[in-house]
Enzyme design. Structure first.
Site, PDB file in Angstrom:
ATOM      1  N   GLY A  50     -19.860   7.058   0.788  1.00 55.69           N
ATOM      2  CA  GLY A  50     -19.883   8.180  -0.148  1.00 55.69           C
ATOM      3  C   GLY A  50     -19.921   7.771  -1.606  1.00 55.69           C
ATOM      4  N   SER A  56     -23.542   4.905   2.558  1.00 57.24           N
ATOM      5  CA  SER A  56     -24.636   5.214   1.629  1.00 57.24           C
ATOM      6  C   SER A  56     -26.016   4.805   2.154  1.00 57.24           C
ATOM      7  CB  SER A  56     -24.369   4.604   0.253  1.00 57.24           C
ATOM      8  OG  SER A  56     -23.167   5.134  -0.294  1.00 57.24           O
ATOM      9  N   GLU A 114     -12.021   7.525   7.015  1.00 53.05           N
ATOM     10  CA  GLU A 114     -11.346   8.738   6.518  1.00 53.05           C
ATOM     11  C   GLU A 114     -10.182   9.116   7.426  1.00 53.05           C
ATOM     12  OE1 GLU A 114     -14.966  11.000   6.207  1.00 53.05           O
ATOM     13  OE2 GLU A 114     -15.599   9.628   4.626  1.00 53.05           O
ATOM     14  N   GLU A 161     -18.614  -0.034   8.634  1.00 51.14           N
ATOM     15  CA  GLU A 161     -18.715   0.819   7.452  1.00 51.14           C
ATOM     16  C   GLU A 161     -17.795   0.286   6.355  1.00 51.14           C
ATOM     17  OE1 GLU A 161     -20.224   4.989   8.599  1.00 51.14           O
ATOM     18  OE2 GLU A 161     -18.064   5.024   8.817  1.00 51.14           O
ATOM     19  N   HIS A 195     -12.759   6.271  12.118  1.00 55.77           N
ATOM     20  CA  HIS A 195     -13.465   6.362  10.840  1.00 55.77           C
ATOM     21  C   HIS A 195     -12.486   6.093   9.698  1.00 55.77           C
ATOM     22  CE1 HIS A 195     -15.690   7.957   7.457  1.00 55.77           C
ATOM     23  NE2 HIS A 195     -16.776   7.789   8.180  1.00 55.77           N
ATOM     24  N   LYS A 245     -19.286  15.155   9.092  1.00 54.84           N
ATOM     25  CA  LYS A 245     -17.931  15.312   8.544  1.00 54.84           C
ATOM     26  C   LYS A 245     -17.567  16.793   8.518  1.00 54.84           C
ATOM     27  CE  LYS A 245     -18.550  10.906   6.234  1.00 54.84           C
ATOM     28  NZ  LYS A 245     -18.284  10.036   5.097  1.00 54.84           N
ATOM     29  N   ASN A 282     -23.110  11.608  10.698  1.00 57.36           N
ATOM     30  CA  ASN A 282     -21.729  12.084  10.704  1.00 57.36           C
ATOM     31  C   ASN A 282     -21.657  13.219   9.693  1.00 57.36           C
ATOM     32  OD1 ASN A 282     -19.006  12.517  10.580  1.00 57.36           O
ATOM     33  ND2 ASN A 282     -18.458  10.451   9.894  1.00 57.36           N
TER      34      ASN A 282
HETATM   35  P1  13P Z   1     -22.131   8.162   3.476  1.00 56.81           P
HETATM   36  O1  13P Z   1     -23.436   7.915   4.179  1.00 56.81           O
HETATM   37  O2  13P Z   1     -22.045   9.514   2.859  1.00 56.81           O
HETATM   38  O3  13P Z   1     -21.806   7.036   2.543  1.00 56.81           O
HETATM   39  O4  13P Z   1     -20.999   8.157   4.618  1.00 56.81           O
HETATM   40  C1  13P Z   1     -20.985   7.129   5.545  1.00 56.81           C
HETATM   41  C2  13P Z   1     -20.035   7.478   6.608  1.00 56.81           C
HETATM   42  O5  13P Z   1     -18.842   7.577   6.387  1.00 56.81           O
HETATM   43  C3  13P Z   1     -20.563   7.736   7.949  1.00 56.81           C
HETATM   44  O6  13P Z   1     -19.562   7.813   8.897  1.00 56.81           O
END
Ligand code: 13P
Length: 251
Positions: free
Chosen positions: A174, A214, A98, A168, A96, A12, A10
């Site tokens: 993150g 992560s 976010e 997740e 997601h 982003k 992803n």
């Molecule tokens: P990270 O791998 O940066 O923690 O992000 C995970 C994520 O949100 C994947 O959609």
């Protein structure tokens, strides 16, 4: 078992189109033909250019990172399922954390998006996961169970066959903190159990359940070894070709 494995990146809101093309090319050159499905979740402006690249390589696919639930109309800035389908986008990441946190998306709305994507022939990657306070209070299974129930339980078993689930935990996204392999396995087994109860054992057995939060080259193998962890949805570590190639090879 192997037909349900997947490693998805992803990206982003990262990479210019030139950077994205370079990244995808470098990953595909480093890995060659992967033993698992590999999905690049790219910014909207790169959907077509990365799709053109992945089409030349076996086992690589493209995902949009979001989609609107209406068919079309006055929704400035949005993309419809039909638009994604018209350029043969394979997957769409929906729900997601976010999108939930920053754009107020809730399970009911996300469920509508899931249904629209499926109707257009696009496979949803449905994201679920609890926040830290929920985990600390021991309510994580309850909360994730509700997320899945509200967004997916109105689907038919036939539709469910095309849904990928990504667990997740929000506290791991993150943050550099990863769920332990045991924590991931426990939740994935729980999710597979509720899918089995709603849609039957055969569909649950075939459902791809990804872990996200992560994932890194150093922890991918131990996570992917877990029997119900079918692969990963990778954020930060999907932006470095070498590291993401290692994660793909760990699956
Ligand atoms: P990270 O791998 O940066 O923690 O992000 C995970 C994520 O949100 C994947 O959609």
């Amino acid at each position: 078992m192997s037909s349900r494995t997947m490693v998805a990146g992803n990206w982003k809101m990262n990479t210019t189109p030139a950077e994205g093309e370079r990244l995808a090319q470098d990953i595909m050159e480093t890995v060659g033909t992967p033993a698992t499905k590999v999905v690049f979740g790219v910014p909207s402006i790169q959907l077509m250019s990365i799709k053109a690249l992945t089409d030349k390589h076996e086992n690589y696919f493209v995902a949009a990172q979001n989609m609107h639930h209406e068919d079309g109309g006055a929704y400035t800035g949005e993309l419809s399922a039909a638009m994604l389908a018209a350029v043969e986008i394979d997957y769409v990441i929906l729900g997601h954390s976010e999108r939930r946190d920053y754009f107020g998306e809730e399970d009911g709305l996300i469920g509508m998006k899931v249904a629209k994507a499926l109707a257009a022939g696009i496979k949803p990657i449905y994201c679920c996961g609890e926040k830290l306070d929920i985990r600390e209070a021991g309510n994580h299974e309850h909360v994730v169970g509700k997320q899945i129930e509200q967004a997916l339980f109105s689907l038919s078993p036939q539709q469910m066959k095309d849904v990928v689930i990504a667990y997740e935990p929000v506290w791991a996204i993150g943050t550099g903190v990863t769920a332990s392999p045991e924590q991931a396995q426990q939740m994935h087994a729980f999710i597979r159990g509720i899918i089995a109860r709603q849609f039957g054992d055969a569909i649950a057995e075939d459902t791809t359940i990804l872990y996200g939060g992560s994932v890194k080259p150093g922890n991918a193998a131990e996570l992917f070894e877990q029997p119900d962890v079918d692969g990963g949805l990778v954020g930060g570590a999907s932006l470095k070709a070498d590291g993401f190639a290692e994660i793909i090879k760990a699956r």
